[in-house]
Design a protein around this motif. Structure first.
Motif, PDB file in Angstrom:
ATOM      1  N   ASP A  28       0.869  -1.181   0.000  1.00 37.23           N
ATOM      2  CA  ASP A  28       0.000   0.000   0.000  1.00 37.23           C
ATOM      3  C   ASP A  28       0.901   1.225   0.000  1.00 37.23           C
ATOM      4  N   HIS A 131      -3.733  -2.362  -4.003  1.00 38.99           N
ATOM      5  CA  HIS A 131      -5.187  -2.333  -4.162  1.00 38.99           C
ATOM      6  C   HIS A 131      -5.814  -1.073  -3.562  1.00 38.99           C
ATOM      7  N   ASN A 132      -4.983  -0.118  -3.121  1.00 41.56           N
ATOM      8  CA  ASN A 132      -5.483   1.127  -2.545  1.00 41.56           C
ATOM      9  C   ASN A 132      -4.762   2.310  -3.204  1.00 41.56           C
ATOM     10  N   GLN A 134      -5.814   5.166  -3.954  1.00 44.29           N
ATOM     11  CA  GLN A 134      -6.305   6.490  -3.568  1.00 44.29           C
ATOM     12  C   GLN A 134      -5.259   7.305  -2.808  1.00 44.29           C
TER      13      GLN A 134
END
Length: 151
Positions: A28, A131-132, A134
């Motif tokens: 991440d 998967h993040n 943002q």
């Protein structure tokens, strides 16, 4: 008539031809920093982070300006100019739950824009899956006032 028995010994499930599937490490990545613009000169400072759960051996952060870069001669050694508006920088190794070294990217823009948008995102994550996205993708609008804009 006799009975015959067949014994099959196996070490695991049958495998199709080709390499075994490999699990992709999950990371991440995040970038936090600031952008300032004054008289056409834009400075972007950022600190890469990896919230895990896996380590990253290296990653590449992409910085892209909405105006062409006229001068990028003061780029740090881990950064290269990719095209007229883009600079790529290596983050170096990022163990899980760690921060990397601060990266300072100063450039001078072509012309005399009164504002610029800087897009910051991950171009390469060392073969890991994030998967993040943002917290690793930012669009920062900076006005040519010398003010600091945080992301």
């Amino acid at each position: 008539m006799g009975l015959s028995a067949v014994v099959v010994l196996g070490a695991g499930p049958a495998v199709a031809d080709g390499p075994l599937p490999r699990s992709v490490p999950e990371v991440d990545l995040a970038y936090h920093g600031q952008v300032t613009m004054s008289r056409g000169r834009v400075e972007t400072w950022l600190i890469p982070q990896n919230h895990g759960p896996s380590a990253v051996t290296d990653a590449t952060v992409r910085l892209r300006w909405s105006a062409p870069v006229a001068d990028a001669r003061w780029l740090p050694p881990m950064c290269v100019r990719a095209d007229a508006r883009t600079v790529l920088c290596r983050t170096g190794a990022l163990p899980a739950d760690s921060r990397g070294e601060r990266i300072r990217v100063p450039v001078r823009l072509a012309g005399a824009p009164s504002e610029v948008t800087v897009r910051i995102d991950t171009m390469w994550s060392g073969g890991s899956a994030d998967h993040n996205p943002q917290n690793s993708t930012h669009h920062v609008l900076a006005l040519d006032t010398g003010d600091v804009y945080y992301f």
